[in-house]
Design a protein around this motif. Sequence first.
Motif, PDB file in Angstrom:
ATOM      1  N   SER A  52       0.828  -1.208   0.000  1.00 41.99           N
ATOM      2  CA  SER A  52       0.000   0.000   0.000  1.00 41.99           C
ATOM      3  C   SER A  52       0.861   1.257   0.000  1.00 41.99           C
ATOM      4  O   SER A  52       0.513   2.257  -0.638  1.00 41.99           O
ATOM      5  CB  SER A  52      -0.925  -0.001   1.218  1.00 41.99           C
ATOM      6  N   LEU A  53       1.969   1.204   0.732  1.00 39.84           N
ATOM      7  CA  LEU A  53       2.897   2.342   0.728  1.00 39.84           C
ATOM      8  C   LEU A  53       3.450   2.576  -0.674  1.00 39.84           C
ATOM      9  O   LEU A  53       3.595   3.730  -1.107  1.00 39.84           O
ATOM     10  CB  LEU A  53       4.026   2.093   1.724  1.00 39.84           C
ATOM     11  N   TYR A  54       3.717   1.509  -1.394  1.00 41.97           N
ATOM     12  CA  TYR A  54       4.196   1.631  -2.776  1.00 41.97           C
ATOM     13  C   TYR A  54       3.101   2.195  -3.684  1.00 41.97           C
ATOM     14  O   TYR A  54       3.352   3.106  -4.494  1.00 41.97           O
ATOM     15  CB  TYR A  54       4.663   0.265  -3.270  1.00 41.97           C
ATOM     16  N   TYR A  55       1.867   1.699  -3.522  1.00 44.07           N
ATOM     17  CA  TYR A  55       0.754   2.184  -4.335  1.00 44.07           C
ATOM     18  C   TYR A  55       0.475   3.666  -4.097  1.00 44.07           C
ATOM     19  O   TYR A  55      -0.045   4.358  -4.982  1.00 44.07           O
ATOM     20  CB  TYR A  55      -0.520   1.401  -4.025  1.00 44.07           C
ATOM     21  N   ALA A  56       0.785   4.162  -2.890  1.00 45.64           N
ATOM     22  CA  ALA A  56       0.467   5.547  -2.552  1.00 45.64           C
ATOM     23  C   ALA A  56       1.203   6.541  -3.443  1.00 45.64           C
ATOM     24  O   ALA A  56       0.796   7.704  -3.539  1.00 45.64           O
ATOM     25  CB  ALA A  56       0.809   5.815  -1.088  1.00 45.64           C
ATOM     26  N   PHE A  57       2.262   6.109  -4.106  1.00 46.40           N
ATOM     27  CA  PHE A  57       3.025   6.995  -4.983  1.00 46.40           C
ATOM     28  C   PHE A  57       2.677   6.771  -6.454  1.00 46.40           C
ATOM     29  O   PHE A  57       3.396   7.256  -7.333  1.00 46.40           O
ATOM     30  CB  PHE A  57       4.530   6.769  -4.772  1.00 46.40           C
ATOM     31  N   LEU A  58       1.576   6.059  -6.701  1.00 44.26           N
ATOM     32  CA  LEU A  58       1.183   5.748  -8.074  1.00 44.26           C
ATOM     33  C   LEU A  58      -0.184   6.333  -8.405  1.00 44.26           C
ATOM     34  O   LEU A  58      -1.009   6.562  -7.520  1.00 44.26           O
ATOM     35  CB  LEU A  58       1.126   4.231  -8.285  1.00 44.26           C
ATOM     36  N   ASP A  59      -0.407   6.560  -9.681  1.00 44.06           N
ATOM     37  CA  ASP A  59      -1.738   6.839 -10.217  1.00 44.06           C
ATOM     38  C   ASP A  59      -2.173   5.576 -10.949  1.00 44.06           C
ATOM     39  O   ASP A  59      -1.746   5.313 -12.067  1.00 44.06           O
ATOM     40  CB  ASP A  59      -1.693   8.042 -11.163  1.00 44.06           C
ATOM     41  N   TRP A  60      -3.040   4.783 -10.267  1.00 42.58           N
ATOM     42  CA  TRP A  60      -3.345   3.441 -10.778  1.00 42.58           C
ATOM     43  C   TRP A  60      -4.765   3.058 -10.393  1.00 42.58           C
ATOM     44  O   TRP A  60      -5.181   3.245  -9.244  1.00 42.58           O
ATOM     45  CB  TRP A  60      -2.356   2.434 -10.202  1.00 42.58           C
ATOM     46  N   ASP A  61      -5.503   2.542 -11.350  1.00 40.71           N
ATOM     47  CA  ASP A  61      -6.883   2.121 -11.099  1.00 40.71           C
ATOM     48  C   ASP A  61      -7.023   0.617 -10.958  1.00 40.71           C
ATOM     49  O   ASP A  61      -8.134   0.093 -10.845  1.00 40.71           O
ATOM     50  CB  ASP A  61      -7.805   2.621 -12.212  1.00 40.71           C
ATOM     51  N   GLY A  62      -5.907  -0.112 -10.984  1.00 37.13           N
ATOM     52  CA  GLY A  62      -5.949  -1.558 -10.835  1.00 37.13           C
ATOM     53  C   GLY A  62      -5.974  -2.305 -12.148  1.00 37.13           C
ATOM     54  O   GLY A  62      -5.839  -3.535 -12.149  1.00 37.13           O
ATOM     55  N   PHE A  63      -6.137  -1.603 -13.269  1.00 35.17           N
ATOM     56  CA  PHE A  63      -6.240  -2.268 -14.574  1.00 35.17           C
ATOM     57  C   PHE A  63      -5.210  -1.734 -15.559  1.00 35.17           C
ATOM     58  O   PHE A  63      -4.515  -2.501 -16.214  1.00 35.17           O
ATOM     59  CB  PHE A  63      -7.645  -2.081 -15.162  1.00 35.17           C
ATOM     60  N   THR A  64      -5.104  -0.418 -15.657  1.00 36.24           N
ATOM     61  CA  THR A  64      -4.178   0.167 -16.614  1.00 36.24           C
ATOM     62  C   THR A  64      -2.761   0.171 -16.056  1.00 36.24           C
ATOM     63  O   THR A  64      -2.510  -0.199 -14.911  1.00 36.24           O
ATOM     64  CB  THR A  64      -4.610   1.596 -16.957  1.00 36.24           C
ATOM     65  N   GLU A  65      -1.817   0.631 -16.890  1.00 36.31           N
ATOM     66  CA  GLU A  65      -0.428   0.695 -16.469  1.00 36.31           C
ATOM     67  C   GLU A  65      -0.256   1.751 -15.376  1.00 36.31           C
ATOM     68  O   GLU A  65      -0.666   2.906 -15.538  1.00 36.31           O
ATOM     69  CB  GLU A  65       0.453   1.051 -17.674  1.00 36.31           C
ATOM     70  N   PRO A  66       0.330   1.374 -14.221  1.00 32.24           N
ATOM     71  CA  PRO A  66       0.510   2.361 -13.148  1.00 32.24           C
ATOM     72  C   PRO A  66       1.482   3.457 -13.549  1.00 32.24           C
ATOM     73  O   PRO A  66       2.445   3.217 -14.279  1.00 32.24           O
ATOM     74  CB  PRO A  66       1.028   1.524 -11.985  1.00 32.24           C
ATOM     75  N   LYS A  67       1.222   4.664 -13.050  1.00 29.61           N
ATOM     76  CA  LYS A  67       2.056   5.817 -13.351  1.00 29.61           C
ATOM     77  C   LYS A  67       2.590   6.397 -12.046  1.00 29.61           C
ATOM     78  O   LYS A  67       1.819   6.705 -11.140  1.00 29.61           O
ATOM     79  CB  LYS A  67       1.245   6.873 -14.112  1.00 29.61           C
TER      80      LYS A  67
END
Length: 315
Positions: A52-67
Amino acid sequence: MADTTVVKTQHTWLQRLGLDKKNTQKWIFLFVAIVPPFGGYLLFTLFPNILSLYYAFLDWDGFTEPKFVGFDNFVTAFNDKYVWRALGHNVIFMLVIPTFVVLISLLLGYLISNKNYRENKLLKVLFFFPNVLSTVVIALLWAFIYDGSYGLLNGIIELFGFDMKNFYWLGEERTAILAVIPPWVWGGVALYVIIFANAMLAIPKSLYEAAILEGADHMTRLFKITMPLIMPIVKVAVLFLVVGTLKSFENILILTNGGPYGSTDVIGLYMFNLAFGEEYRNYGYASAIGMILFVILVTAKVLTDKFLPKKDVEF
């Protein structure tokens, strides 16, 4: 003969490792007792939190490529008025719900432990009953109580001559946030009244007998003997209740889903809807809010430890 040779060989290897049969059994027991729960903790608690800490720095909806967006999610969260509105509701619940749960539980526990009612055992069962029910069942039960058409609350009020006109307690902004508090309190009291009652029963009767001989009344015995002796248990209860009101949202989800118009939204529910809602799905932004919530929970724990009485009394 072959079996004897195998046993001797195993014994020789154990001696080389500095182990005997007793120590080997101890280490096997420790391995079986510690590794599975610790592995479960790593897999289902620690690893998801790190992720979750890693995801917090991403723009990601769970399907497309994370940014990767850096701290943009945290900046957005601090400027999001809905985050602050939800946190405001959490603060209200954090102040109100633990206060009512602890006070009601202490009162009922004191009556059960100090009054020799014949119905005490039955009362314990009745008080504990809500704790057996799941949060969903409790929320649905109170939703029926608050229903405007056939709800129990409106029916009781109308017995006193008031026309409620199908008033929906959970559907009005001015009453919804007040209506979600009683189910929360009712479910919390169920557990802590039993805990406090048993703690009070463990206090030696000789202390009360000595106080009675000195002329102490019920209130004096309560605040001079009972409360100081069970204060460590009360502190733990307050800590659990404060943390629970900050992170829980299941009952709000069932009762109002944060409505009407966000008047009962809490930070956990807002985060949940951001991550799994149909209209707006962003795991990265939801994870950033989750990290902020984690900091708030740690802060609440530290403040609770700081401001609650630290001096414990032993008997």
